[in-house]
Design a protein around this motif. Structure first.
Motif, PDB file in Angstrom:
ATOM      1  N   ARG A  77      -5.741 -29.589   1.625  1.00  0.00           N
ATOM      2  CA  ARG A  77      -7.002 -29.557   2.365  1.00  0.00           C
ATOM      3  C   ARG A  77      -8.003 -28.628   1.693  1.00  0.00           C
ATOM      4  O   ARG A  77      -7.632 -27.609   1.108  1.00  0.00           O
ATOM      5  N   GLN A  78      -9.283 -28.963   1.796  1.00  0.00           N
ATOM      6  CA  GLN A  78     -10.337 -28.218   1.129  1.00  0.00           C
ATOM      7  C   GLN A  78     -10.319 -26.744   1.509  1.00  0.00           C
ATOM      8  O   GLN A  78     -10.536 -25.870   0.663  1.00  0.00           O
ATOM      9  N   LYS A  79     -10.021 -26.442   2.764  1.00  0.00           N
ATOM     10  CA  LYS A  79     -10.053 -25.047   3.222  1.00  0.00           C
ATOM     11  C   LYS A  79      -8.891 -24.219   2.652  1.00  0.00           C
ATOM     12  O   LYS A  79      -8.937 -22.983   2.673  1.00  0.00           O
ATOM     13  N   ASP A  80      -7.872 -24.906   2.135  1.00  0.00           N
ATOM     14  CA  ASP A  80      -6.709 -24.201   1.599  1.00  0.00           C
ATOM     15  C   ASP A  80      -6.689 -24.157   0.072  1.00  0.00           C
ATOM     16  O   ASP A  80      -5.860 -23.457  -0.512  1.00  0.00           O
ATOM     17  N   CYS A  82      -8.721 -23.017  -2.337  1.00  0.00           N
ATOM     18  CA  CYS A  82      -9.069 -21.788  -3.077  1.00  0.00           C
ATOM     19  C   CYS A  82      -7.881 -20.836  -3.143  1.00  0.00           C
ATOM     20  O   CYS A  82      -7.571 -20.279  -4.207  1.00  0.00           O
TER      21      CYS A  82
END
Length: 257
Positions: A77-80, A82
């Motif tokens: 997922r994008q939020k994870d 980084c």
């Protein structure tokens, strides 16, 4: 089990307003074993930078998967993403990507600060790394006070200090003179001998000749690959040069040991 596995990767870019589609990568598959040192070469527009960006989770493919230790990073997922990059990957870029407002030491510490690593652990990791990269006398200086080669060695320290599973290097010698480039490449070879996996995109035959394997990308496909085996760096250099000549002339695919 491969450390990094690329399966049937495809990337299509569509122009504005649904215009013409451009296929940057077409059914690319290969794997990278733990401890390998792999260089990727190809002409401008061949798709090698697109490939690197997808492998490094900086871009998403149109189809296919990228597995790092059997985890499909294209599904994160994008939020994870980084935090995943910070914990598993190191990056060395052509233009260094150092912050001029921070000392070299603080630039190197930055990913550890973001990961909330205790300061004592940061210093424990930095001391041997700074000695290995020969920057221990430069740590209090700022990026604008040191040479390009010294900046790139600091950038390499920042990439290595997180103990990444793999280091991605994008044209790491592109902004360096020949002496600084050779020094950086010798350091890359040294850390690779100690077990660090490195994947490097480069235009430089000299840089690629330090790798243990060279992949050639043409028109979005894997065109050829060369393994170092028992070859010297000079023999590897000649094989790479010959392969690039064939690639430029439009020759067929081949694989050399």
């Amino acid at each position: 089990m491969a450390l990094l596995e690329i399966k049937n990767l495809k990337k299509i870019y569509t122009g504005r307003m649904g215009g013409q589609q451009v296929c940057a990568l077409n059914d690319v598959s290969f794997s990278v074993e733990k401890g390998e040192y792999v260089a990727i070469m190809g002409e401008s527009g061949s798709g090698k930078t697109t490939l690197l960006n997808i492998m490094a989770s900086l871009d998403k493919p149109s189809a296919g998967s990228v597995y790092l230790e059997e985890k499909d990073i294209t599904a994160i997922r994008q939020k994870d993403i980084c935090a995943f990059r910070r914990d598993n990957m190191g990056f060395v870029f052509q233009d260094f990507n150092l912050l001029d407002t921070l000392s070299l030491q603080d630039n190197i510490f930055l990913p550890l600060v973001l990961a909330q690593v205790p300061y004592q652990e940061m210093y424990n990791r930095l001391d041997p790394l700074a000695q290995k990269l020969e920057i221990e006398e430069l740590l209090d200086k700022y990026p604008y006070e040191v040479s390009g080669g010294q900046k790139q060695r600091a950038a390499a320290a920042r990439a290595l200090i997180t103990h990444p599973k793999i280091v991605f290097a994008d044209e790491p010698t592109g902004a360096l003179d020949s002496r600084a480039a050779d020094k950086l490449l010798s350091l890359f070879a040294k850390v690779n001998e100690e077990g660090q996996t490195i994947l490097m995109v480069t235009h430089s035959i000299n840089a690629a000749s330090h790798a243990r394997r060279v992949l050639f990308i043409k028109d979005g496909c894997v065109f050829n690959q060369i393994y170092r085996g028992t070859h010297t760096k000079e023999e590897m250099y000649k094989q790479i040069s010959d392969t690039l000549t064939v690639l430029h002339m439009g020759g067929g695919r081949n694989e050399k040991e």
